[in-house]
Design a protein around this motif. Structure first.
Motif, PDB file in Angstrom:
ATOM      1  N   LYS A  99       1.249   3.966  -3.149  1.00  0.00           N
ATOM      2  CA  LYS A  99       1.012   5.412  -2.967  1.00  0.00           C
ATOM      3  C   LYS A  99       2.213   6.217  -3.453  1.00  0.00           C
ATOM      4  O   LYS A  99       2.060   7.236  -4.138  1.00  0.00           O
TER       5      LYS A  99
ATOM      6  N   ASP B 198       2.160   8.958  -6.388  1.00  0.00           N
ATOM      7  CA  ASP B 198       2.609  10.319  -6.095  1.00  0.00           C
ATOM      8  C   ASP B 198       3.767  10.770  -6.977  1.00  0.00           C
ATOM      9  O   ASP B 198       3.996  11.964  -7.138  1.00  0.00           O
TER      10      ASP B 198
ATOM     11  N   ASN C 221       0.833  -1.195   0.000  1.00  0.00           N
ATOM     12  CA  ASN C 221       0.000   0.000   0.000  1.00  0.00           C
ATOM     13  C   ASN C 221       0.874   1.254   0.000  1.00  0.00           C
ATOM     14  O   ASN C 221       0.665   2.176  -0.794  1.00  0.00           O
TER      15      ASN C 221
ATOM     16  N   PHE D 231      -6.697   3.180  -3.568  1.00  0.00           N
ATOM     17  CA  PHE D 231      -6.480   4.608  -3.860  1.00  0.00           C
ATOM     18  C   PHE D 231      -7.375   5.097  -4.988  1.00  0.00           C
ATOM     19  O   PHE D 231      -6.962   5.887  -5.837  1.00  0.00           O
TER      20      PHE D 231
END
Length: 144
Positions: A40, A44, A36, A60
């Motif tokens: 992310k 990003d 996870n 997400f």
């Protein structure tokens, strides 16, 4: 392939400069799971991420696919990042190879730390696929 140096490791800067889409196999919506956190990070940093996990519907806000076979046919995957227990690595690599043959794609197979097996590496390399062994994609990306 020009991004390789030696027999093992790719030139990371050149590799990441060419990568757009990363399928994270074993991606979890659980914020306490490493997959996870790294997913992310990849999002990003501008990568298109495709979560693959039969136990997830979305991560997400992204649709999660139950297997690599369910990834839409019009999607080109640059890296298949394996984030599963090592005991599943061989079957996952076989699934990726079969998918790649059907789709006419040559994704890099990236195994996270302590995920690789010698037999999976051999299978991928026999098919001519780049195989990155036991490396954290987030650490490697952050190092360039």
């Amino acid at each position: 392939m020009s991004i390789l140096f030696g027999t093992e490791q790719p030139d990371l800067k050149e590799l990441f400069d060419t990568v757009e889409t990363i399928a994270v196999i074993g991606c979890s919506s659980n914020p306490y799971r490493t997959s996870n956190h790294i997913t992310k990070y990849l999002i990003d940093h501008g990568f298109d991420v495709i979560p693959v996990n039969p136990n997830e519907t979305e991560v997400f806000g992204l649709k999660s696919y139950p297997s690599v076979d369910e990834i839409p046919e019009d999607v080109n995957v640059d890296i298949m990042n394996i984030f599963r227990n090592k005991k599943y690595t061989d079957e996952t690599v076989i699934e990726i190879i079969e998918w790649a043959d059907r789709r006419g794609q040559e994704p890099i197979i990236w195994t996270q730390l302590d995920v690789s097996t010698d037999s999976a590496k051999k299978r991928a390399e026999e098919k001519g696929l780049i195989y990155i062994k036991n490396r954290c994609i987030m650490v490697d990306h952050g190092s360039i």
